[in-house]
Design a protein around this motif. Structure first.
Motif, PDB file in Angstrom:
ATOM      1  N   SER A  22       0.762  -1.321   0.041  1.00 41.91           N
ATOM      2  CA  SER A  22       0.051   0.253   0.031  1.00 41.91           C
ATOM      3  C   SER A  22       0.867   1.173   0.028  1.00 41.91           C
ATOM      4  N   LYS A  23       2.285   1.142   0.094  1.00 39.71           N
ATOM      5  CA  LYS A  23       3.147   2.273   0.159  1.00 39.71           C
ATOM      6  C   LYS A  23       2.872   3.268   1.398  1.00 39.71           C
ATOM      7  N   GLY A  24       2.371   2.973   2.160  1.00 43.03           N
ATOM      8  CA  GLY A  24       1.999   3.664   3.313  1.00 43.03           C
ATOM      9  C   GLY A  24       0.483   4.330   3.572  1.00 43.03           C
ATOM     10  N   PHE A  25      -0.328   4.176   2.321  1.00 42.80           N
ATOM     11  CA  PHE A  25      -1.556   4.346   2.184  1.00 42.80           C
ATOM     12  C   PHE A  25      -2.580   3.422   2.851  1.00 42.80           C
ATOM     13  N   LYS A  26      -3.808   3.930   3.647  1.00 45.55           N
ATOM     14  CA  LYS A  26      -4.634   2.762   3.943  1.00 45.55           C
ATOM     15  C   LYS A  26      -5.398   2.217   2.882  1.00 45.55           C
ATOM     16  N   CYS A  27      -5.540   0.763   2.632  1.00 42.89           N
ATOM     17  CA  CYS A  27      -6.041   0.051   1.853  1.00 42.89           C
ATOM     18  C   CYS A  27      -7.608   0.540   1.385  1.00 42.89           C
ATOM     19  N   LEU A  74      -3.156   1.344  -9.051  1.00 44.26           N
ATOM     20  CA  LEU A  74      -3.640   1.535  -7.481  1.00 44.26           C
ATOM     21  C   LEU A  74      -3.553   2.910  -7.234  1.00 44.26           C
ATOM     22  N   SER A  75      -4.543   3.615  -7.166  1.00 44.69           N
ATOM     23  CA  SER A  75      -4.657   5.280  -7.120  1.00 44.69           C
ATOM     24  C   SER A  75      -5.245   5.517  -5.681  1.00 44.69           C
ATOM     25  N   ILE A  80      -0.980   8.084  -8.875  1.00 41.72           N
ATOM     26  CA  ILE A  80      -0.921   6.757  -8.894  1.00 41.72           C
ATOM     27  C   ILE A  80       0.048   6.280  -7.829  1.00 41.72           C
ATOM     28  N   VAL A  81      -0.398   5.321  -7.139  1.00 36.72           N
ATOM     29  CA  VAL A  81       0.354   4.751  -5.909  1.00 36.72           C
ATOM     30  C   VAL A  81       1.307   3.500  -6.589  1.00 36.72           C
TER      31      VAL A  81
END
Length: 88
Positions: A22-27, A74-75, A80-81
């Motif tokens: 998730s690169k630090g983002f919440k799913c 995934l954004s 764009i993540v």
């Protein structure tokens, strides 16, 4: 775990589930979109992301209905993540 630096092989008419960073983002903050280059259309399903552990999401319900090259992103909003390439 999906890797952005690798083109992944898959087949048509099968549902897939993958673990993604998730690169630090919440799913729950991320959205999934897909694009098929050969026919210029999106995914036939609406894959979902659920939290598995810290920084890991389960991408569930990914389905490819046609052979060709696909890109899945995934954004978070307009950012764009991650993006993943698939050869079907």
């Amino acid at each position: 775990m999906l890797d952005e630096n690798i083109k992944h092989d898959a087949i048509t008419d099968k549902f897939y589930s993958y673990l993604v960073d998730s690169k630090g983002f919440k799913c729950e903050e991320l959205t999934v979109s897909g694009f098929m280059f050969g026919h210029a259309h999106g995914l036939p399903t609406e894959p979902q992301l659920t939290t598995q552990s810290n920084n890991v999401c389960l991408l569930d319900g990914l389905y490819f209905n046609m052979r060709g090259q696909w890109k899945v992103k995934l954004s978070n909003g307009d950012d764009i993540v991650s993006d993943y390439s698939f050869s079907i």
